[in-house]
Design a protein around this motif. Structure first.
Motif, PDB file in Angstrom:
ATOM      1  N   ALA A 148      87.303  15.038  41.159  1.00 43.91           N
ATOM      2  CA  ALA A 148      88.142  15.848  40.263  1.00 43.91           C
ATOM      3  C   ALA A 148      87.410  16.134  38.948  1.00 43.91           C
ATOM      4  N   ALA A 149      86.732  15.095  38.414  1.00 49.41           N
ATOM      5  CA  ALA A 149      85.992  15.265  37.151  1.00 49.41           C
ATOM      6  C   ALA A 149      84.847  16.264  37.319  1.00 49.41           C
ATOM      7  N   MET A 150      84.132  16.184  38.457  1.00 51.34           N
ATOM      8  CA  MET A 150      83.032  17.117  38.741  1.00 51.34           C
ATOM      9  C   MET A 150      83.552  18.547  38.858  1.00 51.34           C
ATOM     10  N   ASN A 151      84.695  18.696  39.516  1.00 50.54           N
ATOM     11  CA  ASN A 151      85.269  20.034  39.662  1.00 50.54           C
ATOM     12  C   ASN A 151      85.656  20.629  38.305  1.00 50.54           C
ATOM     13  N   ASP A 152      86.216  19.800  37.425  1.00 50.89           N
ATOM     14  CA  ASP A 152      86.538  20.263  36.057  1.00 50.89           C
ATOM     15  C   ASP A 152      85.277  20.711  35.344  1.00 50.89           C
ATOM     16  N   ASP A 153      84.220  19.904  35.527  1.00 49.07           N
ATOM     17  CA  ASP A 153      82.935  20.196  34.890  1.00 49.07           C
ATOM     18  C   ASP A 153      82.402  21.551  35.390  1.00 49.07           C
ATOM     19  N   ILE A 154      82.515  21.764  36.716  1.00 46.98           N
ATOM     20  CA  ILE A 154      82.038  23.025  37.313  1.00 46.98           C
ATOM     21  C   ILE A 154      82.809  24.222  36.734  1.00 46.98           C
ATOM     22  N   VAL A 155      84.129  24.052  36.571  1.00 49.39           N
ATOM     23  CA  VAL A 155      84.944  25.142  35.996  1.00 49.39           C
ATOM     24  C   VAL A 155      84.434  25.506  34.599  1.00 49.39           C
ATOM     25  N   SER A 156      84.145  24.475  33.795  1.00 47.18           N
ATOM     26  CA  SER A 156      83.688  24.789  32.435  1.00 47.18           C
ATOM     27  C   SER A 156      82.265  25.357  32.438  1.00 47.18           C
ATOM     28  N   LEU A 157      81.411  24.853  33.368  1.00 50.15           N
ATOM     29  CA  LEU A 157      80.056  25.423  33.499  1.00 50.15           C
ATOM     30  C   LEU A 157      80.145  26.898  33.909  1.00 50.15           C
ATOM     31  N   ASP A 158      81.046  27.201  34.849  1.00 49.00           N
ATOM     32  CA  ASP A 158      81.226  28.593  35.300  1.00 49.00           C
ATOM     33  C   ASP A 158      81.644  29.498  34.144  1.00 49.00           C
ATOM     34  N   GLY A 159      82.495  28.939  33.280  1.00 48.19           N
ATOM     35  CA  GLY A 159      82.924  29.706  32.097  1.00 48.19           C
ATOM     36  C   GLY A 159      81.734  30.067  31.226  1.00 48.19           C
ATOM     37  N   GLU A 160      80.880  29.057  30.994  1.00 54.55           N
ATOM     38  CA  GLU A 160      79.692  29.290  30.159  1.00 54.55           C
ATOM     39  C   GLU A 160      78.745  30.292  30.816  1.00 54.55           C
ATOM     40  N   ILE A 161      78.533  30.106  32.116  1.00 56.69           N
ATOM     41  CA  ILE A 161      77.637  31.017  32.858  1.00 56.69           C
ATOM     42  C   ILE A 161      78.142  32.450  32.755  1.00 56.69           C
ATOM     43  N   GLU A 162      79.456  32.609  32.869  1.00 57.24           N
ATOM     44  CA  GLU A 162      80.078  33.932  32.781  1.00 57.24           C
ATOM     45  C   GLU A 162      79.812  34.565  31.405  1.00 57.24           C
ATOM     46  N   ARG A 163      79.963  33.734  30.371  1.00 61.03           N
ATOM     47  CA  ARG A 163      79.734  34.231  28.998  1.00 61.03           C
ATOM     48  C   ARG A 163      78.291  34.684  28.816  1.00 61.03           C
ATOM     49  N   TYR A 164      77.339  33.859  29.231  1.00 61.28           N
ATOM     50  CA  TYR A 164      75.914  34.214  29.101  1.00 61.28           C
ATOM     51  C   TYR A 164      75.590  35.485  29.871  1.00 61.28           C
ATOM     52  N   ARG A 165      76.186  35.624  31.047  1.00 62.81           N
ATOM     53  CA  ARG A 165      75.905  36.813  31.866  1.00 62.81           C
ATOM     54  C   ARG A 165      76.389  38.082  31.171  1.00 62.81           C
ATOM     55  N   SER A 166      77.578  37.976  30.537  1.00 70.35           N
ATOM     56  CA  SER A 166      78.067  39.177  29.849  1.00 70.35           C
ATOM     57  C   SER A 166      77.202  39.498  28.628  1.00 70.35           C
ATOM     58  N   GLN A 167      76.605  38.414  28.020  1.00 69.85           N
ATOM     59  CA  GLN A 167      75.689  38.651  26.887  1.00 69.85           C
ATOM     60  C   GLN A 167      74.433  39.395  27.333  1.00 69.85           C
ATOM     61  N   LEU A 168      73.971  39.006  28.547  1.00 66.43           N
ATOM     62  CA  LEU A 168      72.747  39.619  29.075  1.00 66.43           C
ATOM     63  C   LEU A 168      72.831  41.149  29.088  1.00 66.43           C
ATOM     64  N   GLU A 169      74.059  41.669  29.318  1.00 65.89           N
ATOM     65  CA  GLU A 169      74.241  43.116  29.434  1.00 65.89           C
ATOM     66  C   GLU A 169      74.037  43.830  28.097  1.00 65.89           C
ATOM     67  N   LYS A 170      74.206  43.054  26.981  1.00 65.42           N
ATOM     68  CA  LYS A 170      74.095  43.714  25.657  1.00 65.42           C
ATOM     69  C   LYS A 170      72.802  43.335  24.950  1.00 65.42           C
ATOM     70  N   ILE A 171      71.798  42.958  25.693  1.00 69.78           N
ATOM     71  CA  ILE A 171      70.564  42.451  25.073  1.00 69.78           C
ATOM     72  C   ILE A 171      69.672  43.565  24.516  1.00 69.78           C
ATOM     73  N   SER A 172      69.044  43.248  23.350  1.00 78.78           N
ATOM     74  CA  SER A 172      68.180  44.258  22.736  1.00 78.78           C
ATOM     75  C   SER A 172      66.694  43.937  22.864  1.00 78.78           C
ATOM     76  N   ASN A 173      66.332  42.621  22.895  1.00 83.98           N
ATOM     77  CA  ASN A 173      64.898  42.324  23.027  1.00 83.98           C
ATOM     78  C   ASN A 173      64.609  41.288  24.119  1.00 83.98           C
ATOM     79  N   SER A 174      63.351  41.216  24.523  1.00 86.18           N
ATOM     80  CA  SER A 174      62.958  40.373  25.653  1.00 86.18           C
ATOM     81  C   SER A 174      63.002  38.887  25.308  1.00 86.18           C
TER      82      SER A 174
END
Ligand code: ZN
Length: 272
Positions: free
Chosen positions: A94-120
């Protein structure tokens, strides 16, 4: 150094406060006459022999029942502890699954940032973060898989114990029924014998009775009172009894104790 000649008198202790010599004295001093008391002892031994026979009939059954019950308790305790281990693994999952949910949230945020990137440089830095988060996610998944395997192993172990329990339960029921049957069939007889035995015991003074019980408990065949065997031997240990003692036994006027085994030797009642 002078050697003292050892007395041949039997002074072995029957219990802390009683010796054969002191018992012989009490025996002679008591109100009930010696002859009658010896006869009561003889009858008491006979009654105890009958009760012993009944107990022998039950044989090893009571011990076997107790042993099976102990095994059942041990199996149940084992199941409890295995279930606790499983609960712990489930908590981990259960604890690992909670951790995965929060990791997925972070991954989602970073991915949306990638779309607005200006430099390499920023691109590389976010990709690095995503890579790290991906590794963490994989570690959690691996741990969940391991926990699930462990749960399966523990569940299999529980099934094994339960199979053993089923066999034990059948065995225990059969043994209990057998024991109950024997006890029931002998209960009436045992009650009569025990009442007879207690009535005889009540006629003896406390010291004599305690000596009797003590001798009975200390000899392997539980015979505290024996008759003369084959004309000249103790019926308990089969050692030769001296002629003087044989006369004393025959007279029925004295408490005679076998010098070899400590049993009380009485004359065979004439009626028998
Ligand atoms: Zn003897």
């Amino acid at each position: 150094m002078a050697t003292t000649k050892k007395s041949k008198k039997i002074s072995a202790p029957i219990d802390e406060r009683e010796t054969f010599v002191s018992l012989q004295k009490t025996f002679a001093d008591s109100e009930t006459n010696t002859e009658e008391k010896l006869h009561i002892l003889y009858e008491l031994q006979k009654a105890d022999n009958e009760i012993d026979k009944l107990v022998l009939l039950r044989g090893e059954l009571p011990a076997e029942v107790a042993d099976l019950e102990a095994q059942v308790d041990a199996c149940n305790a084992r199941i409890d502890s295995l279930q606790q281990v499983i609960a712990q693994y489930n908590d981990n999952i259960a604890a690992m699954n909670d951790d995965i949910v929060s990791l997925d949230g972070e991954i989602e945020r970073y991915r949306s940032q990638l779309e607005k990137i200006s430099n390499s440089r920023e691109f590389d830095s976010i990709n690095k973060e995503l890579e790290n988060l991906g590794i963490l996610r994989k570690i959690d998944e691996k741990k969940i898989g391991e926990s699930k395997d462990a749960i399966a192993e523990n569940k299999a172990a529980i099934e094994n114990v339960k199979t053993k329990l089923d066999v034990l339960a059948i065995d225990l029921e059969a043994k209990n029924e057998e024991l109950a049957r024997i006890v029931e069939s002998t209960a009436k007889e045992e009650k009569v014998l025990t009442e007879n035995r207690d009535a005889l015991a009540a006629k003896l003074d406390e010291r004599t009775l305690s000596a009797y019980n003590r001798i009975r408990a200390s000899v392997h065949n539980h015979l505290a009172v024996v008759t003369v065997y084959n004309g000249d031997s103790c019926g308990g240990c089969f050692n030769t009894v001296t002629p003087q003692r044989l006369i004393e036994v025959a007279s029925g006027k004295k408490l005679v104790i076998c010098e070899h085994c400590g049993r009380i030797i009485v004359a065979t009642p004439s009626a028998e």
